[in-house]
Design a protein around this motif. Structure first.
Motif, PDB file in Angstrom:
ATOM      1  N   GLY A 155      44.156  54.115  20.808  1.00 27.64           N
ATOM      2  CA  GLY A 155      44.661  55.036  21.810  1.00 27.64           C
ATOM      3  C   GLY A 155      46.029  54.726  22.366  1.00 27.64           C
ATOM      4  N   ARG A 156      46.730  53.797  21.745  1.00 35.41           N
ATOM      5  CA  ARG A 156      48.081  53.476  22.213  1.00 35.41           C
ATOM      6  C   ARG A 156      49.129  54.259  21.425  1.00 35.41           C
ATOM      7  NH1 ARG A 156      48.463  47.821  20.594  1.00 35.41           N
ATOM      8  NH2 ARG A 156      46.711  48.371  19.253  1.00 35.41           N
ATOM      9  N   ARG A 157      50.350  54.308  21.951  1.00 37.10           N
ATOM     10  CA  ARG A 157      51.522  54.786  21.220  1.00 37.10           C
ATOM     11  C   ARG A 157      52.543  53.652  21.214  1.00 37.10           C
ATOM     12  NH1 ARG A 157      51.005  60.615  21.131  1.00 37.10           N
ATOM     13  NH2 ARG A 157      49.761  61.377  22.866  1.00 37.10           N
ATOM     14  N   LYS A 158      53.426  53.649  20.221  1.00 39.23           N
ATOM     15  CA  LYS A 158      54.340  52.516  20.107  1.00 39.23           C
ATOM     16  C   LYS A 158      55.720  52.927  19.627  1.00 39.23           C
ATOM     17  CE  LYS A 158      53.042  51.236  15.371  1.00 39.23           C
ATOM     18  NZ  LYS A 158      52.533  50.155  14.509  1.00 39.23           N
ATOM     19  N   GLN A 159      56.672  52.045  19.896  1.00 37.29           N
ATOM     20  CA  GLN A 159      58.028  52.104  19.362  1.00 37.29           C
ATOM     21  C   GLN A 159      58.392  50.688  18.935  1.00 37.29           C
ATOM     22  OE1 GLN A 159      60.240  53.551  22.730  1.00 37.29           O
ATOM     23  NE2 GLN A 159      59.673  55.690  22.394  1.00 37.29           N
ATOM     24  N   ASP A 160      58.706  50.507  17.656  1.00 39.67           N
ATOM     25  CA  ASP A 160      59.003  49.175  17.123  1.00 39.67           C
ATOM     26  C   ASP A 160      60.496  48.986  16.883  1.00 39.67           C
ATOM     27  OD1 ASP A 160      56.426  48.071  17.009  1.00 39.67           O
ATOM     28  OD2 ASP A 160      55.987  49.129  15.144  1.00 39.67           O
ATOM     29  N   PHE A 161      60.987  47.840  17.313  1.00 41.88           N
ATOM     30  CA  PHE A 161      62.354  47.406  17.009  1.00 41.88           C
ATOM     31  C   PHE A 161      62.222  45.992  16.433  1.00 41.88           C
ATOM     32  CE2 PHE A 161      62.453  50.242  20.603  1.00 41.88           C
ATOM     33  CZ  PHE A 161      63.558  51.054  20.430  1.00 41.88           C
ATOM     34  N   GLY A 162      62.257  45.875  15.119  1.00 43.89           N
ATOM     35  CA  GLY A 162      62.090  44.555  14.527  1.00 43.89           C
ATOM     36  C   GLY A 162      62.044  44.630  13.014  1.00 43.89           C
ATOM     37  N   PRO A 163      61.943  43.463  12.366  1.00 44.10           N
ATOM     38  CA  PRO A 163      61.934  43.420  10.902  1.00 44.10           C
ATOM     39  C   PRO A 163      60.619  43.932  10.326  1.00 44.10           C
ATOM     40  CG  PRO A 163      61.518  41.245  11.795  1.00 44.10           C
ATOM     41  CD  PRO A 163      61.861  42.124  12.964  1.00 44.10           C
ATOM     42  N   LYS A 164      60.619  44.179   9.047  1.00 38.47           N
ATOM     43  CA  LYS A 164      59.417  44.565   8.315  1.00 38.47           C
ATOM     44  C   LYS A 164      58.684  43.283   7.933  1.00 38.47           C
ATOM     45  CE  LYS A 164      56.938  47.730   6.059  1.00 38.47           C
ATOM     46  NZ  LYS A 164      56.282  48.878   6.720  1.00 38.47           N
ATOM     47  N   VAL A 165      57.418  43.164   8.336  1.00 38.61           N
ATOM     48  CA  VAL A 165      56.697  41.909   8.153  1.00 38.61           C
ATOM     49  C   VAL A 165      55.352  42.153   7.477  1.00 38.61           C
ATOM     50  CG1 VAL A 165      55.836  39.825   9.281  1.00 38.61           C
ATOM     51  CG2 VAL A 165      57.748  41.076  10.295  1.00 38.61           C
ATOM     52  N   ASN A 166      55.034  41.312   6.499  1.00 35.35           N
ATOM     53  CA  ASN A 166      53.696  41.239   5.924  1.00 35.35           C
ATOM     54  C   ASN A 166      53.146  39.878   6.315  1.00 35.35           C
ATOM     55  OD1 ASN A 166      51.439  40.741   4.184  1.00 35.35           O
ATOM     56  ND2 ASN A 166      52.183  42.325   2.798  1.00 35.35           N
ATOM     57  N   PHE A 167      52.322  39.839   7.367  1.00 35.66           N
ATOM     58  CA  PHE A 167      51.838  38.567   7.891  1.00 35.66           C
ATOM     59  C   PHE A 167      50.870  37.894   6.921  1.00 35.66           C
ATOM     60  CE2 PHE A 167      53.091  40.810  11.795  1.00 35.66           C
ATOM     61  CZ  PHE A 167      53.959  39.862  12.319  1.00 35.66           C
ATOM     62  N   LYS A 168      50.081  38.685   6.216  1.00 36.41           N
ATOM     63  CA  LYS A 168      49.108  38.122   5.289  1.00 36.41           C
ATOM     64  C   LYS A 168      49.800  37.356   4.168  1.00 36.41           C
ATOM     65  CE  LYS A 168      45.003  39.362   2.594  1.00 36.41           C
ATOM     66  NZ  LYS A 168      44.116  40.477   2.166  1.00 36.41           N
ATOM     67  N   LYS A 169      50.878  37.924   3.624  1.00 32.61           N
ATOM     68  CA  LYS A 169      51.611  37.278   2.536  1.00 32.61           C
ATOM     69  C   LYS A 169      52.785  36.447   3.044  1.00 32.61           C
ATOM     70  CE  LYS A 169      50.433  40.862  -0.838  1.00 32.61           C
ATOM     71  NZ  LYS A 169      50.955  41.860  -1.812  1.00 32.61           N
ATOM     72  N   GLN A 170      53.009  36.465   4.357  1.00 33.16           N
ATOM     73  CA  GLN A 170      54.105  35.727   4.990  1.00 33.16           C
ATOM     74  C   GLN A 170      55.449  36.080   4.345  1.00 33.16           C
ATOM     75  OE1 GLN A 170      53.212  31.504   5.333  1.00 33.16           O
ATOM     76  NE2 GLN A 170      51.822  31.904   7.041  1.00 33.16           N
ATOM     77  N   ARG A 171      55.730  37.378   4.407  1.00 33.42           N
ATOM     78  CA  ARG A 171      57.002  37.881   3.899  1.00 33.42           C
ATOM     79  C   ARG A 171      57.704  38.675   4.986  1.00 33.42           C
ATOM     80  NH1 ARG A 171      54.977  40.263  -1.976  1.00 33.42           N
ATOM     81  NH2 ARG A 171      54.438  38.241  -2.929  1.00 33.42           N
ATOM     82  N   VAL A 172      59.015  38.510   5.077  1.00 31.36           N
ATOM     83  CA  VAL A 172      59.832  39.223   6.057  1.00 31.36           C
ATOM     84  C   VAL A 172      61.055  39.791   5.367  1.00 31.36           C
ATOM     85  CG1 VAL A 172      61.018  39.084   8.282  1.00 31.36           C
ATOM     86  CG2 VAL A 172      59.168  37.494   7.778  1.00 31.36           C
ATOM     87  N   ARG A 173      61.382  41.025   5.707  1.00 31.92           N
ATOM     88  CA  ARG A 173      62.648  41.595   5.241  1.00 31.92           C
ATOM     89  C   ARG A 173      63.235  42.448   6.368  1.00 31.92           C
ATOM     90  NH1 ARG A 173      61.831  46.872   3.314  1.00 31.92           N
ATOM     91  NH2 ARG A 173      59.640  47.454   2.953  1.00 31.92           N
ATOM     92  N   LEU A 174      64.526  42.658   6.295  1.00 34.96           N
ATOM     93  CA  LEU A 174      65.200  43.371   7.373  1.00 34.96           C
ATOM     94  C   LEU A 174      64.707  44.805   7.489  1.00 34.96           C
ATOM     95  CD1 LEU A 174      68.872  42.126   6.908  1.00 34.96           C
ATOM     96  CD2 LEU A 174      67.092  41.232   8.421  1.00 34.96           C
ATOM     97  N   GLY A 175      64.445  45.455   6.349  1.00 32.65           N
ATOM     98  CA  GLY A 175      63.990  46.837   6.384  1.00 32.65           C
ATOM     99  C   GLY A 175      64.996  47.719   7.105  1.00 32.65           C
ATOM    100  N   ALA A 176      64.488  48.564   7.991  1.00 34.94           N
ATOM    101  CA  ALA A 176      65.346  49.481   8.739  1.00 34.94           C
ATOM    102  C   ALA A 176      65.743  48.920  10.106  1.00 34.94           C
ATOM    103  CB  ALA A 176      64.635  50.823   8.916  1.00 34.94           C
ATOM    104  N   PHE A 177      65.481  47.639  10.337  1.00 33.45           N
ATOM    105  CA  PHE A 177      65.791  47.031  11.626  1.00 33.45           C
ATOM    106  C   PHE A 177      67.286  47.102  11.898  1.00 33.45           C
ATOM    107  CE2 PHE A 177      66.276  42.817  14.039  1.00 33.45           C
ATOM    108  CZ  PHE A 177      66.048  43.417  15.261  1.00 33.45           C
ATOM    109  N   SER A 178      67.654  47.667  13.042  1.00 37.53           N
ATOM    110  CA  SER A 178      69.068  47.820  13.397  1.00 37.53           C
ATOM    111  C   SER A 178      69.408  47.149  14.722  1.00 37.53           C
ATOM    112  CB  SER A 178      69.435  49.308  13.468  1.00 37.53           C
ATOM    113  OG  SER A 178      68.575  50.002  14.359  1.00 37.53           O
ATOM    114  N   GLY A 179      68.477  46.362  15.260  1.00 40.54           N
ATOM    115  CA  GLY A 179      68.745  45.658  16.501  1.00 40.54           C
ATOM    116  C   GLY A 179      67.808  46.065  17.623  1.00 40.54           C
ATOM    117  N   LEU A 180      67.873  45.327  18.713  1.00 45.28           N
ATOM    118  CA  LEU A 180      67.134  45.707  19.908  1.00 45.28           C
ATOM    119  C   LEU A 180      67.843  46.877  20.582  1.00 45.28           C
ATOM    120  CD1 LEU A 180      66.254  42.212  21.462  1.00 45.28           C
ATOM    121  CD2 LEU A 180      64.998  43.537  19.766  1.00 45.28           C
TER     122      LEU A 180
END
Length: 272
Positions: free
Chosen positions: A96-121
């Protein structure tokens, strides 16, 4: 200003539910496991103790790892911050929540991070972080992720007990609470120290416009949750997360961490 994208859609998946999806036939069996919220202790900010509620025979005990600063922003600043958020789209999320994300693209299970569409705070957070840096606990706090969340009693918004990731996200979790008071429930499945009573729950009051920080045992051992019974009117919060040592100077992923920090500090971000 009304928040954008106010629909009756539901973002719940798996065992998570909200008031919208709980009428569905395939979700009704999940309601049997939803017990009413109870607290064993209440956090006292002045003494930094978890104080037993009435009827609990256990003694108070130290509860380190919580920092709460009331009136971190003014009413005018709160109004401006929420108006800025409401100019962007709120996307449906779990429970029941709504969200807005500002951050990198993360796969926590595989421990992978990429910038993706992250453009800053977002630009609106720059003065908030400047103000945070005046607090000794946050003098070196440099977040690379901001997640805005909207809670609504009409949707039965909540977040289940959980521990935030500690591979990518660092020691301090920092939340700015806006529009309404709430309670964050800290829980430990196996009891605390010499207490032999199974799960222990500590209620921490979170006033409107306060800054709330979890670190130490409260961050890494105690799960935290917001129960729907503690959402009485629209609530908006911004949670900021920093990097672990692996992504900082001398760490194995220092290069990626530097890119994330540089992007975050541009304050040109838009929700992903």
């Amino acid at each position: 200003m009304a928040a954008k994208q106010q629909t009756d859609n539901c973002g719940c998946k798996g065992v998570r539910t909200c008031l919208i999806c709980e009428t569905a036939e395939d979700k009704r069996h999940l309601l049997k496991s939803k017990a009413s919220v109870h607290y064993d202790f209440v956090y006292d900010q002045e003494s930094e103790l978890a104080v037993p509620v009435a009827g609990n025979i256990q003694e108070a005990f130290p509860f380190p790892g919580v920092f709460l600063l009331e009136n971190f922003v003014s009413e005018d600043e709160e109004r401006e911050l929420v108006a800025s958020m409401d100019q962007e789209i709120w996307r449906e999320s779990q429970s029941g929540r709504r969200k807005q994300d500002f951050g990198p693209k993360v796969n926590f299970k595989k421990q992978r991070v990429r910038l993706g569409a992250f453009s800053g705070l977002p630009a609106s957070s720059q003065k908030l972080l400047d103000r945070m840096s005046k607090e000794p606990l946050l003098a070196d706090f440099h977040p690379v992720e901001q997640c805005n969340l909207e809670y609504s009693p009409e949707r039965g918004s909540a977040i289940d007990p959980h521990l935030d990731d500690s591979w990518l996200w660092g020691e301090r979790l920092v939340t700015l609470n806006l529009l309404s008071d709430t309670v964050i429930t800290m829980s430990l499945d196996q009891g605390w120290e010499d207490m032999d009573q199974g799960e222990v729950r500590v209620a921490v009051k979170m006033p409107r416009r306060c800054l709330f920080v979890l670190f130490g045992d409260a961050r890494h051992r105690w799960k935290h949750a917001i129960h729907r019974e503690d959402v009485h009117s629209r609530r908006v919060c911004s949670t900021f997360r920093e990097l672990t040592a692996e992504f900082l100077y001398g760490g194995e992923q220092e290069k990626l961490g530097s890119e994330l920090l540089e992007l975050a500090s541009s304050f040109k971000g838009v929700p992903i």
